[in-house]
Design a protein around this motif. Structure first.
Motif, short mmCIF file in Angstrom:
data_model
loop_
_atom_site.label_atom_id
_atom_site.label_comp_id
_atom_site.label_asym_id
_atom_site.label_seq_id
_atom_site.Cartn_x
_atom_site.Cartn_y
_atom_site.Cartn_z
N PHE A 41 0.81 -1.21 0.00
CA PHE A 41 0.00 0.00 0.00
C PHE A 41 0.86 1.27 0.00
N TRP A 42 2.13 1.15 0.39
CA TRP A 42 3.00 2.33 0.33
C TRP A 42 3.14 2.83 -1.10
N TYR A 43 2.97 1.94 -2.07
CA TYR A 43 3.14 2.34 -3.46
C TYR A 43 1.99 3.22 -3.95
N LEU A 44 0.91 3.30 -3.15
CA LEU A 44 -0.20 4.17 -3.53
C LEU A 44 0.08 5.63 -3.20
N LEU A 45 1.09 5.88 -2.36
CA LEU A 45 1.40 7.26 -1.99
C LEU A 45 1.73 8.13 -3.21
N PRO A 46 2.56 7.65 -4.16
CA PRO A 46 2.83 8.49 -5.33
C PRO A 46 1.58 8.77 -6.16
N GLY A 79 4.60 12.03 -2.51
CA GLY A 79 4.34 10.65 -2.12
C GLY A 79 5.44 9.72 -2.59
N GLY A 80 6.00 10.00 -3.77
CA GLY A 80 7.10 9.19 -4.28
C GLY A 80 8.33 9.29 -3.41
N VAL A 81 8.63 10.50 -2.94
CA VAL A 81 9.78 10.69 -2.05
C VAL A 81 9.55 9.97 -0.73
N ALA A 82 8.33 10.09 -0.19
CA ALA A 82 8.01 9.42 1.08
C ALA A 82 8.14 7.90 0.93
N ALA A 83 7.59 7.34 -0.15
CA ALA A 83 7.68 5.90 -0.38
C ALA A 83 9.14 5.47 -0.57
N TYR A 84 9.92 6.30 -1.24
CA TYR A 84 11.33 5.97 -1.46
C TYR A 84 12.09 5.88 -0.13
N LEU A 85 11.87 6.86 0.74
CA LEU A 85 12.56 6.87 2.03
C LEU A 85 12.14 5.68 2.90
N LYS A 117 12.28 -1.29 -5.74
CA LYS A 117 10.89 -0.84 -5.62
C LYS A 117 10.83 0.61 -5.13
N ALA A 118 11.78 0.97 -4.27
CA ALA A 118 11.83 2.36 -3.80
C ALA A 118 12.07 3.31 -4.96
N LYS A 119 12.99 2.94 -5.84
CA LYS A 119 13.28 3.78 -7.01
C LYS A 119 12.07 3.86 -7.94
N ARG A 120 11.37 2.74 -8.10
CA ARG A 120 10.19 2.75 -8.96
C ARG A 120 9.09 3.64 -8.38
N LEU A 157 7.58 6.79 -10.24
CA LEU A 157 6.14 6.90 -10.46
C LEU A 157 5.62 8.25 -9.99
N GLY A 158 6.09 8.70 -8.82
CA GLY A 158 5.66 10.00 -8.31
C GLY A 158 6.06 11.14 -9.23
N ILE A 159 7.28 11.06 -9.78
CA ILE A 159 7.75 12.11 -10.69
C ILE A 159 6.92 12.12 -11.97
N ILE A 160 6.67 10.92 -12.51
CA ILE A 160 5.89 10.81 -13.75
C ILE A 160 4.48 11.36 -13.57
N LEU A 161 3.83 10.98 -12.45
CA LEU A 161 2.46 11.42 -12.22
C LEU A 161 2.39 12.93 -11.98
N THR A 162 3.48 13.52 -11.52
CA THR A 162 3.52 14.97 -11.34
C THR A 162 3.72 15.68 -12.68
N LEU A 163 4.49 15.06 -13.56
CA LEU A 163 4.78 15.68 -14.85
C LEU A 163 3.64 15.53 -15.85
N ILE A 164 2.78 14.52 -15.65
CA ILE A 164 1.68 14.30 -16.60
C ILE A 164 0.78 15.53 -16.73
N PRO A 165 0.32 16.16 -15.62
CA PRO A 165 -0.51 17.36 -15.79
C PRO A 165 0.20 18.48 -16.54
N VAL A 166 1.51 18.62 -16.31
CA VAL A 166 2.27 19.65 -17.03
C VAL A 166 2.27 19.34 -18.52
N PHE A 167 2.47 18.07 -18.85
CA PHE A 167 2.45 17.66 -20.26
C PHE A 167 1.08 17.90 -20.88
#
Length: 240
Positions: A47-52, A59-65, A74-77, A81-91
Motif C-alpha cells: 500500500f506504500w506504493y499508492l502514496l505516489p 508521495g514518491g519521495v516518502a515511499a522511497y525513504l 521498488k523504492a526507485k520505482r 512513479l511519483g515524478i511521472i504522475l507529477t509531470l503528466i498534468p504539465v504535459f
C-alpha cells in the motif's frame, strides 16, 4: 572440528574429532556453528506504493525513504512513479496549448442563458487557434466579462459593431436581449476562443472536484491506506 587444541583441564593435546580428553576424560566442547540470523526482514506493505498516486512526487519521495532499506529497486520505482504522475498534468497543459491554442479548452456551462443549445453542466470545448478576426455572426464564443474580466461567458455572436478595431455584440439564446457591459463591447482582449464541440452533461463530474467533495476524494483513500498500514504494523509487532 573442535574449538580446542588443548584440554582446558589438564592441558593435554587434543586430536581432531575428540569428544573428550584421552588423559583426564574432560569433555570437549565442539565448535558451535555460527548462528544464522533467522529474523526475516520486515515486509513493507504494497500500500506504500499508492502514496505516489495520491501525492505525486511528494508521495514518491516518502515511499522511497520508507522502502529504500527494504527493497531499493521498488523504492526507485515508487519515486519514478511519483515524478511521472507529477509531470503528466504539465504535459497535458502544454499539449492543450499546442492543440487547442489555450491552456484550458474545457468550460462548464453554469447558467441557462444558452438553453436549449447549451444546457447547464454541458461542457464546451473551445478552439483558441481561431483568430478573433475570423469570428462571424452566429458563432458561439467564450470570452471574459468586459468589465473586470472576473468571469467567463459563453454566448452567441449577435452582430459586428465595428470592424476597426473589430468589436462584437453577443447574446444568450435564452435572453430577450443583449446585456450592456456583459454582451458588448467584446474585443480581442476579451476573446478566449470559439466553441467547437459540446459534451452533454459531462460537467456533473466537476461537482466532485469542488470543496468539500474534493477533500474527501483524497482523505478517504489516504485514511484507508494508513489504517491498513497501521494494522499491519501492529500485527508485525505482536508476531515479533
Amino acid at each position: 572440528m573442535t574449538s580446542e587444541k588443548f584440554c582446558t583441564k589438564c592441558g593435554s593435546e587434543l586430536s581432531m574429532g575428540d569428544s573428550f580428553c584421552t588423559k583426564c576424560g574432560n569433555p570437549v566442547s565442539p565448535d558451535l556453528p555460527e548462528e544464522k540470523n533467522t529474523m526475516k526482514r520486515q515486509q513493507r506493505s504494497p500500500f506504500w506504493y499508492l502514496l505516489p498516486i495520491f501525492l505525486g512526487v511528494l508521495g514518491g519521495v516518502a515511499a522511497y525513504l520508507i522502502l529504500k532499506n527494504n527493497d531499493y529497486q521498488k523504492a526507485k520505482r515508487s519515486l519514478f512513479l511519483g515524478i511521472i504522475l507529477t509531470l503528466i498534468p504539465v504535459f497535458i497543459v502544454i499539449s492543450f496549448e499546442v492543440v487547442y491554442g489555450t491552456q484550458n479548452p474545457f468550460y462548464v456551462i453554469a447558467s441557462g442563458s444558452m438553453i436549449p443549445v447549451l444546457e447547464v453542466y454541458d461542457i464546451v470545448v473551445i478552439q483558441g487557434h481561431v483568430p478573433f478576426e475570423e469570428i462571424e455572426v452566429d458563432d458561439i464564443i467564450v470570452f471574459n466579462h468586459p468589465s473586470g474580466h472576473d468571469r467567463v461567458i459563453v454566448h452567441r455572436v449577435a452582430s459586428i459593431i465595428d470592424d476597426n478595431p473589430k468589436t462584437i455584440r453577443t447574446k444568450g439564446d435564452a435572453n430577450p436581449a443583449s446585456i450592456p457591459g456583459t454582451d458588448f463591447p467584446i474585443t480581442q482582449d476579451e476573446y478566449i476562443g470559439k466553441v467547437s464541440y459540446v459534451i452533454p452533461q459531462a460537467g456533473y463530474v466537476t461537482q466532485l472536484l469542488k470543496p468539500p467533495m474534493n477533500y474527501l476524494l483524497y482523505l478517504i483513500p489516504l485514511a484507508i491506506i494508513f489504517g491498513i498500514l497501521g494494522f499491519k504494523h501492529q500485527k508485525y509487532k505482536k508476531s515479533g
